[in-house]
Structures are given as structure tokens and as C-alpha cells.
Scaffold this motif. Sequence first.
Motif, PDB file in Angstrom:
ATOM      1  N   PHE A  22      21.850  -0.479  42.436  1.00 50.18           N
ATOM      2  CA  PHE A  22      20.976   0.463  42.310  1.00 50.18           C
ATOM      3  C   PHE A  22      21.666   1.686  42.232  1.00 50.18           C
ATOM      4  O   PHE A  22      22.840   1.813  42.592  1.00 50.18           O
ATOM      5  CB  PHE A  22      20.014   0.483  43.505  1.00 50.18           C
ATOM      6  CG  PHE A  22      18.898  -0.744  43.505  1.00 50.18           C
ATOM      7  CD1 PHE A  22      18.656  -1.432  42.145  1.00 50.18           C
ATOM      8  CD2 PHE A  22      18.403  -1.066  44.544  1.00 50.18           C
ATOM      9  CE1 PHE A  22      17.774  -2.398  42.151  1.00 50.18           C
ATOM     10  CE2 PHE A  22      17.567  -2.294  44.848  1.00 50.18           C
ATOM     11  CZ  PHE A  22      17.222  -2.801  43.644  1.00 50.18           C
ATOM     12  N   SER A  23      21.129   2.877  41.655  1.00 53.26           N
ATOM     13  CA  SER A  23      21.842   4.012  41.667  1.00 53.26           C
ATOM     14  C   SER A  23      20.956   5.121  42.661  1.00 53.26           C
ATOM     15  O   SER A  23      20.140   5.029  43.318  1.00 53.26           O
ATOM     16  CB  SER A  23      21.371   4.460  40.055  1.00 53.26           C
ATOM     17  OG  SER A  23      20.028   4.697  39.921  1.00 53.26           O
ATOM     18  N   TYR A  25      19.528   7.688  41.513  1.00 56.62           N
ATOM     19  CA  TYR A  25      18.029   7.905  41.145  1.00 56.62           C
ATOM     20  C   TYR A  25      17.054   6.995  41.774  1.00 56.62           C
ATOM     21  O   TYR A  25      16.086   7.440  42.198  1.00 56.62           O
ATOM     22  CB  TYR A  25      18.210   8.144  39.472  1.00 56.62           C
ATOM     23  CG  TYR A  25      16.926   8.014  39.023  1.00 56.62           C
ATOM     24  CD1 TYR A  25      16.149   9.312  39.125  1.00 56.62           C
ATOM     25  CD2 TYR A  25      16.024   7.059  38.159  1.00 56.62           C
ATOM     26  CE1 TYR A  25      14.992   9.532  38.481  1.00 56.62           C
ATOM     27  CE2 TYR A  25      15.001   7.448  37.814  1.00 56.62           C
ATOM     28  CZ  TYR A  25      14.062   8.561  37.871  1.00 56.62           C
ATOM     29  OH  TYR A  25      13.079   9.138  37.203  1.00 56.62           O
ATOM     30  N   ASP A  26      17.588   5.983  41.720  1.00 56.25           N
ATOM     31  CA  ASP A  26      16.738   4.746  42.628  1.00 56.25           C
ATOM     32  C   ASP A  26      16.487   5.276  44.109  1.00 56.25           C
ATOM     33  O   ASP A  26      15.181   5.083  44.573  1.00 56.25           O
ATOM     34  CB  ASP A  26      17.073   3.261  42.315  1.00 56.25           C
ATOM     35  CG  ASP A  26      17.241   2.951  41.095  1.00 56.25           C
ATOM     36  OD1 ASP A  26      16.516   3.074  40.553  1.00 56.25           O
ATOM     37  OD2 ASP A  26      18.306   2.190  40.888  1.00 56.25           O
ATOM     38  N   ARG A  27      17.462   5.812  44.540  1.00 56.37           N
ATOM     39  CA  ARG A  27      17.216   6.134  45.982  1.00 56.37           C
ATOM     40  C   ARG A  27      16.355   7.296  46.298  1.00 56.37           C
ATOM     41  O   ARG A  27      15.514   7.243  47.239  1.00 56.37           O
ATOM     42  CB  ARG A  27      18.675   6.671  46.644  1.00 56.37           C
ATOM     43  CG  ARG A  27      18.665   6.894  47.977  1.00 56.37           C
ATOM     44  CD  ARG A  27      20.119   7.513  48.491  1.00 56.37           C
ATOM     45  NE  ARG A  27      20.442   8.815  47.682  1.00 56.37           N
ATOM     46  CZ  ARG A  27      19.921  10.121  47.675  1.00 56.37           C
ATOM     47  NH1 ARG A  27      18.884  10.303  48.607  1.00 56.37           N
ATOM     48  NH2 ARG A  27      20.376  10.782  46.965  1.00 56.37           N
ATOM     49  N   TRP A  50      19.530  -3.998  50.897  1.00 56.33           N
ATOM     50  CA  TRP A  50      20.288  -3.229  49.789  1.00 56.33           C
ATOM     51  C   TRP A  50      21.714  -3.311  50.160  1.00 56.33           C
ATOM     52  O   TRP A  50      22.577  -3.654  49.562  1.00 56.33           O
ATOM     53  CB  TRP A  50      19.558  -1.830  49.313  1.00 56.33           C
ATOM     54  CG  TRP A  50      20.433  -1.081  48.400  1.00 56.33           C
ATOM     55  CD1 TRP A  50      21.477  -1.481  47.595  1.00 56.33           C
ATOM     56  CD2 TRP A  50      20.062   0.125  47.955  1.00 56.33           C
ATOM     57  NE1 TRP A  50      22.024  -0.486  46.994  1.00 56.33           N
ATOM     58  CE2 TRP A  50      21.094   0.581  47.105  1.00 56.33           C
ATOM     59  CE3 TRP A  50      19.296   1.161  48.100  1.00 56.33           C
ATOM     60  CZ2 TRP A  50      20.908   1.707  46.077  1.00 56.33           C
ATOM     61  CZ3 TRP A  50      19.040   2.184  47.311  1.00 56.33           C
ATOM     62  CH2 TRP A  50      19.958   2.482  46.434  1.00 56.33           C
ATOM     63  N   PRO A 109      14.096  -3.244  41.264  1.00 57.62           N
ATOM     64  CA  PRO A 109      14.163  -1.429  41.109  1.00 57.62           C
ATOM     65  C   PRO A 109      12.825  -1.090  40.948  1.00 57.62           C
ATOM     66  O   PRO A 109      11.758  -1.344  40.615  1.00 57.62           O
ATOM     67  CB  PRO A 109      14.806  -1.573  39.821  1.00 57.62           C
ATOM     68  CG  PRO A 109      14.595  -2.694  38.902  1.00 57.62           C
ATOM     69  CD  PRO A 109      14.528  -3.708  40.142  1.00 57.62           C
ATOM     70  N   PRO A 110      12.745   0.241  41.633  1.00 54.44           N
ATOM     71  CA  PRO A 110      11.674   1.006  41.589  1.00 54.44           C
ATOM     72  C   PRO A 110      11.074   1.587  40.192  1.00 54.44           C
ATOM     73  O   PRO A 110      11.955   1.597  39.503  1.00 54.44           O
ATOM     74  CB  PRO A 110      11.828   2.228  42.646  1.00 54.44           C
ATOM     75  CG  PRO A 110      13.212   2.435  42.394  1.00 54.44           C
ATOM     76  CD  PRO A 110      13.922   1.128  42.093  1.00 54.44           C
ATOM     77  N   ASP A 112      10.360   4.201  37.422  1.00 52.08           N
ATOM     78  CA  ASP A 112      10.859   5.531  36.949  1.00 52.08           C
ATOM     79  C   ASP A 112       9.725   6.473  37.032  1.00 52.08           C
ATOM     80  O   ASP A 112       8.529   5.972  37.523  1.00 52.08           O
ATOM     81  CB  ASP A 112      11.611   5.781  35.719  1.00 52.08           C
ATOM     82  CG  ASP A 112      10.628   5.192  34.575  1.00 52.08           C
ATOM     83  OD1 ASP A 112       9.463   5.306  34.770  1.00 52.08           O
ATOM     84  OD2 ASP A 112      11.142   4.927  33.469  1.00 52.08           O
ATOM     85  N   PRO A 185      12.561  -2.003  35.815  1.00 56.86           N
ATOM     86  CA  PRO A 185      11.292  -2.114  36.613  1.00 56.86           C
ATOM     87  C   PRO A 185      10.069  -2.609  36.332  1.00 56.86           C
ATOM     88  O   PRO A 185      10.031  -2.530  35.102  1.00 56.86           O
ATOM     89  CB  PRO A 185      11.525  -0.418  36.846  1.00 56.86           C
ATOM     90  CG  PRO A 185      12.804   0.041  36.186  1.00 56.86           C
ATOM     91  CD  PRO A 185      13.285  -1.026  35.338  1.00 56.86           C
TER      92      PRO A 185
END
Length: 456
Positions: A22-23, A25-27, A50, A109-110, A112, A185
Motif C-alpha cells: 500500500f501507498s 495515499y492509502d494510509r 499490513w 486497498p481502500p 479512493d 479497490p
Amino acid sequence: MAHLYKELQPVDAYTIGLPHPFSDYDRQLLTLFYQPLIGPDALSLFMTLWADGEQGNVTTYNHYHLMNILTMPLGRVFEARISLEAIGLLRTRRKKEGDVREFIYELLPPLDAKAFFADPLLSTFLFSKIGEQAYRNLRAHFALDHEADDGYEDVSRTFMDVYKPVPQSFSEEMLNENFQGRNEPKPIPFVESSFDFDLLKAGLSEQMVPQAALSAVSKEMIAKLAFLYSLTPLDMQKVVMMALDEDLKLPEERLRKAATEFYKMNVSKEPPVLRKVYEQAQPTQQVELKTRDDELVHYLENTPPIDMLRDINGKEPLPVDVELAERLIHTHGLSIGVVNVLLQYVHLRNDGKITNKYVERIASHWMNKKIETVRAAMEISRQEHDQYIKWKNEGQKAPTRRKSGREERVPDWFYKKEDKPEKQEKPKKSSATDFNVEEERRKLMKELGITGDEVN
């Protein structure tokens, strides 16, 4: 929610599926968008999985590992897990062979920011949690800044502007290889089968609402709006009529606004609030703990041994004692409650010392007897007390100190407070904490069937 605990045990193994890292941005999305919805426990579980999954090697853990890292009892770990599943951040797979269960936890992933705000359930849920102003600020923070593009023309080249194909021989086998793609996502898991779409369509004639207009809206969107605002198919007929534009089309954005307006006019001006259904069972669990015996059993069943050792010692337990408890649970498959009873019994009978061989001998005996519950462990410790004392004496090199011709089975400090220092001129009054500790020791002594006559 006692029935939920049956789905998970501390000794159950699990592995983590993390196909792609994950990135940052995901955090941000997890922290700002999802944490208000799922709570800190679920977010902590996700971040722990994670971190473990990013190590690269496939490692098998058990749920006692999670209980120690998160400092949570098993019930809270389970609640956190199903919260992640419901919100679309975790997919759980289970394999069961007899009494052995193994899980695979695949992190997802969440969504966006655009997809999150487009989902009526998630966006309304977030609005009800953080309030209007914070919600507006969050939308503005993740909105694209179109003003920065004013006056600029996109002059980027395309692939064909830069590259040109050159004939070259290659093996056809290279075209048939399979590769793992990036996990995109996905929306939250939602089943729309409970909504009666036939009844919805039956009340909408072709003249009023063209079939093509209704088909342009996804069934999932209609079902989500009906679920969120508690609308029946007849209510949704009115919402659809309100949402039609002048061209008899049904844009999803207009449908969402119409559902909101219908809810405000007919139900409440306050946004709907979503609650977890299993939270309703928690008060019942508290009512069931009617006696001190029930409270003790509940404590032993739901407290990690490291915390139990910390409570009974009044200080941090030794690593060797913690390792012994983990070995009994992980390697030998004893439940947390049974291990807690065993360690408490040995602690009280052995002058506050936990001897590995003594503990393992009793543990082996209980495994042969198939002792699986706290109450069964407490009962057998009472019934076979004399045999356990004999085992303890066999393992001692020095002769056991005796009083009045009988063995001292329980240390003196269990019954009375420590003597005060002689240099202290004025006796120090017992604090509330000292009284509580002494009272708890006497309660525990009573539960284990120990009487004052045993030390006289």
C-alpha cells in the motif's frame, strides 16, 4: 456476543495475503476516511496485518500473537476483524479440518476519495460520524484544484507519437504466461437481494418512468439508498419520480439527492446513523455475570496470560513464565482460560514460583483428561489437589518446611499482609489498593477450594 467467540480461538492459525504494498495515499484514506467508521481497534488490526504482511516471507501466526500485540482480548480482535470485512478492507478465507482451523487474511486497498464520496453508504456514514464542517473540509482537501490548470494546454505526447513498432521474432509461449495484477479497490460488500425490485417496477409505468431510465441506475445504488434511509419499494417509487429530470432520465446524483430530501421530509432532518448489530449483545453479556464465580471465570477466559501474571504478581512477569504460557497455548493447544487456571494454581501452591516441570506435568495430566474449560480446570485442581502436592514434593531437593506435622500448602503472604518495617515509628494505614489486593486473594483462595485450615 458469546456466540461470536465460537468462530475464533487463540490457537487458530492465520497467514496474511498482501499481493501489493500500500501507498502513503492509502494510509491517508485509512486514517481520515475509514477510522471514524470502523474505530481505532479495527484500524490497529489492519495496520498490524499490513506491517506483518510487508515482511515479504509467508509466516503463519496464531491469534494469540494478535492478542499480545494489540493488547486486546479475543472478542475485541474478532469485532475488529468483522468490521474490516464489512467495510471492504479485508477478505477472510477459512479452512477447517476437524478441530483445526486456518485462516487467510487478505488485505484490500481502500476506495479512493472520489469513489468513497460517490458511495451513499460510506459518505453518509462518515458525515454522521464527523459532522458537517469536518466533512466539508475533508472533501475540499481531496478535491482536485482545477484553478491551477487555468491557462495551460495539455501538450503531452501519446505513445504512438514517440514509439514505432519494429518487426521481431519472439516465442508465442511468452504471450500465454499469466501474471498477477494489481488489486483494485472494490466497493463494500453489499447484498441487494433483500430489496423487492419487482414491486418497485410494478408501480412505475412506462409513461411515467421509461424502463431505459430505470435500467441506467445500478441495482446496488437503489438498494443502498433504500437500506440507508430505511425506504420501502413504495417509498423508492416516489424517490424515483422526484429524481427524474426534464428529459425523463435518471442520473444517479439526482437519485441520491432525491432520497436525501425524501428522508428529511418524511423521517428526520438528522442524517441516519449506522450501528453495528453485534453491539446490542454486549449488555446481555454483562447481565449474565451474576456471581463472583461467573466474574472469575469470565476474567480467566478473556485475559491473556501475560496480563494475568502481571495482575497476580503486581509487576511485570518474567520472560520465562511468559514463554511457558505461550508454549502451552501454541504448542500444546490448551485454551487461554485453562492456562490461566494452571498458572494461578501453581503460583499459589508453590510459594509464588512457577516451575516449568511442575506446570508441564500438571498440563500433561489435564490434556490426557481433556480439560478444555475454566470450570473443568478449577474442579480438577480441587479434586486432585493431594496428587499435585505429591508431584511438587517429588521435584524438590530440600525437605519441605512443615507446621504442626502438616505441609504448608499455601504461602503465608496469601492470608496476611507483609510485616511493617521496625524502623517505621507510626503504623501506616492500609490503602484502598492494599485492601483490594488482599480481598481479591481471599476470593481467589475461595474459588480454588483453599481453606485457612490447610496452613494451620
